[in-house]
Write a protein that holds these residues in place. Structure first.
Motif, short mmCIF file in Angstrom:
data_model
loop_
_atom_site.label_atom_id
_atom_site.label_comp_id
_atom_site.label_asym_id
_atom_site.label_seq_id
_atom_site.Cartn_x
_atom_site.Cartn_y
_atom_site.Cartn_z
N ILE A 88 -20.05 66.34 103.67
CA ILE A 88 -18.76 65.06 103.45
C ILE A 88 -17.81 66.00 103.66
O ILE A 88 -17.55 67.09 103.73
N GLY A 89 -16.67 65.10 104.15
CA GLY A 89 -15.27 65.71 104.40
C GLY A 89 -14.44 65.11 103.17
O GLY A 89 -14.70 64.17 102.77
N TRP A 90 -13.17 65.52 103.05
CA TRP A 90 -12.34 65.20 102.30
C TRP A 90 -10.90 65.62 102.59
O TRP A 90 -10.65 66.81 102.67
N SER A 91 -9.59 64.94 102.73
CA SER A 91 -8.38 65.34 102.83
C SER A 91 -7.49 64.40 102.08
O SER A 91 -7.48 63.16 102.37
N SER A 92 -6.86 64.71 101.05
CA SER A 92 -5.76 63.94 100.33
C SER A 92 -4.57 63.42 101.31
O SER A 92 -4.25 62.36 100.95
N ASP A 93 -4.23 64.08 102.04
CA ASP A 93 -3.53 63.33 103.15
C ASP A 93 -3.86 62.48 104.10
O ASP A 93 -3.17 61.85 104.49
N PHE A 94 -5.27 62.16 104.27
CA PHE A 94 -5.65 61.07 104.88
C PHE A 94 -5.99 60.01 104.19
O PHE A 94 -6.22 59.14 104.63
N ALA A 95 -5.82 59.96 102.75
CA ALA A 95 -6.06 58.85 101.75
C ALA A 95 -4.79 57.88 102.13
O ALA A 95 -3.75 58.39 101.79
N GLY A 96 -5.22 56.89 102.65
CA GLY A 96 -4.07 55.82 102.80
C GLY A 96 -3.22 56.06 103.98
O GLY A 96 -2.35 55.33 104.41
N LEU A 97 -3.74 57.18 104.86
CA LEU A 97 -2.92 57.63 106.03
C LEU A 97 -1.52 57.73 105.78
O LEU A 97 -0.72 57.38 106.67
N GLY A 98 -1.32 58.13 104.47
CA GLY A 98 0.27 58.34 103.96
C GLY A 98 1.10 59.53 104.40
O GLY A 98 2.16 59.57 104.12
N HIS A 99 0.15 60.48 104.48
CA HIS A 99 1.05 61.87 104.38
C HIS A 99 0.64 62.71 106.04
O HIS A 99 0.49 63.57 105.89
N ILE A 100 0.71 61.67 107.15
CA ILE A 100 0.60 62.42 108.31
C ILE A 100 1.67 62.33 109.19
O ILE A 100 2.43 61.07 109.14
N GLY A 101 2.14 63.27 109.77
CA GLY A 101 3.30 63.15 110.55
C GLY A 101 3.27 62.46 111.63
O GLY A 101 2.14 62.28 112.48
#
Length: 449
Positions: A88-101
């Motif tokens: 499985i993967g996980w990245s808090s930056d991808f949660a809600g797509l809210g921390h992506i430039g």
């Protein structure tokens, strides 16, 4: 997304810049894949009886709503975030797509993360929708909606990571799945079988005629699927710089045509007729089978895969009558069998000259790639089958998965949606007739119907 797209030479990562051409190409491909879900709804909707048309359409459309939100909240992170143990993967930056430039690139590609995320979202949307065809006429809409939410969370997102995620265990093993033979079609087909074992057969199965109510609708849906599939397959290379996407596009067309002809030839020999339903089903079987292989084989290999898939899938749809499972619209016969055929034939027909240097048996590669493909097929099939059965059983115990007998006989459209697909209320009120004479038109008069 084909294996290797995220593992290019490290030096490329420093040079990669956003490509407007590739970004535009991928946005168009994403829109094409989105169109496949309404196309699937029409394809399935035409094959059911009149009393279940709207329910069949809604079983696909509801996936657009549920899966989109779950993908944004956590699905993208689970499928394509930082790997944990290959599972499985996980990245808090991808949660809600809210921390992506806005211009942040996906891996070593030249497209933004947002574009990759929305492209993969469309795959996540259509996969559970594929399952719905096996359950036509007999399941509760609320139970189906809950199943979609649970299934994508514990089955689709992890399997997508196994197959396509950087670090996924099937990805690292070297299993080739260009655009979803295992993650989409085998996954959905095995899930369909698991749920069928819980909900059981339709009332009247093998006794009552259950013919498609609208073959033109089926053909329209098949045409939309065929059109959208070019985005599904060609877009999975994530760029249009090196010709691989073009090969995938050509192979998609070639295999689909070959499968349609193969299905029709088998149908003529077996049943004596060339049917429109056979043409549509054969085309879809070809699309399914070439999906994992379109970046690994030549056009001649694509013809072979298409013909083999067309014939084997045509043979497989009759197994439900032999073994007694009620796969309403042949999801198992087309998607599970077609996905298996396409995935395994990579081990025979891979040329080593398109997406990667992996060669199949017929091109001097030995049995190595065939063995890897077999591992991918078996593991995804068993995982999806078992977990889908457990999920369906739990839902059935808690709220009941199946509608009542009276609702099934009357029609799920009225029970679940309080609507009917076709309104004939004004059809019996009489018609206006005109009598034409040699001197001209006679006065109109009312003629009771």
């Amino acid at each position: 997304m084909p294996p290797g797209i995220l593992t290019l030479a490290d030096g490329l990562a420093e040079k990669a810049t956003l490509s407007p051409a590739n970004t535009g190409f991928m946005l168009i491909c994403s829109a094409l894949v989105m169109l496949m879900t309404p196309g699937l709804a029409f394809f399935y909707g035409g094959m059911v009886r009149v009393k279940s048309v709207l329910n069949m359409l809604m079983m696909s459309f509801i996936s657009l709503g549920i899966v989109t939100l779950l993908w944004v909240l956590y699905g993208f992170g689970l499928a394509f975030g930082t790997d944990t143990g290959g599972i499985i993967g996980w990245s808090s930056d991808f949660a809600g797509l809210g921390h992506i430039g806005l211009t942040q690139l996906w891996g070593t590609t030249t497209i933004p993360v947002y574009v990759f995320a929305v492209f993969q979202l469309m795959f996540a949307v259509i996969t559970p929708a594929l399952i719905s065809g096996a359950l036509a006429d007999r399941v509760k809409f609320t139970a189906w909606a809950l199943f979609i939410a649970l299934w994508v969370t514990v089955v689709y997102f992890p399997v997508a990571h196994w197959v396509w995620g950087d670090g996924g265990w099937l990805f690292k093993l070297g299993v080739i799945d260009f655009a979803g033979g295992t993650a989409v079609h085998i996954n959905a087909g095995a899930a369909a079988l698991g749920v069928i074992l819980v909900v059981g057969r339709r009332i009247g199965f093998k006794k009552d005629p259950m013919r498609p109510h609208s073959l033109p609708l089926v053909m329209l849906g098949a045409g939309l699927l065929w059109f959208g599939w070019f985005g599904f397959n060609a877009g999975s290379w994530l760029n249009n710089d090196d010709g691989v996407a073009a090969v995938a596009f050509v192979n998609t067309q070639v295999a689909t045509a070959a499968a349609m002809l193969g299905w029709l030839a088998y149908e003529k020999l077996r049943h004596g007729s060339f049917t429109t339903l056979g043409a549509a089903s054969g085309a879809v079987a070809g699309l399914v089978a070439i999906t994992p292989a379109c970046g690994a084989v030549s056009p001649l290999g694509a013809i072979a895969i298409g013909v083999i898939a067309g014939v084997l899938c045509a043979m497989a749809v009759g197994l439900k009558y032999k073994f007694g499972y009620d796969d309403s619209l042949d999801v198992i016969g087309v998607h599970l069998v077609g996905g298996i055929v396409g995935s395994l034939l990579i081990g025979l027909f891979a040329t080593g000259g398109v997406q990667s240097d992996a060669k199949g048996l017929f091109y001097g590669g030995g049995f190595g790639q065939l063995g890897k493909q077999t591992v991918g097929v078996v593991c995804v099939l068993l995982y999806s089958l078992v977990v889908s059965y457990v999920l369906a059983k739990a839902i059935d115990l808690v709220m009941g998965f199946r509608v009542g007998e009276d609702e099934e006989i009357t029609g799920v459209d009225q029970a679940a949606h309080a609507e009917t697909a076709y309104d004939f209320a004004g059809a019996g009120g009489g018609t206006t007739a005109r009598r034409t004479t040699a001197l001209g038109e006679a006065p109109t008069k009312k003629v009771d119907a």
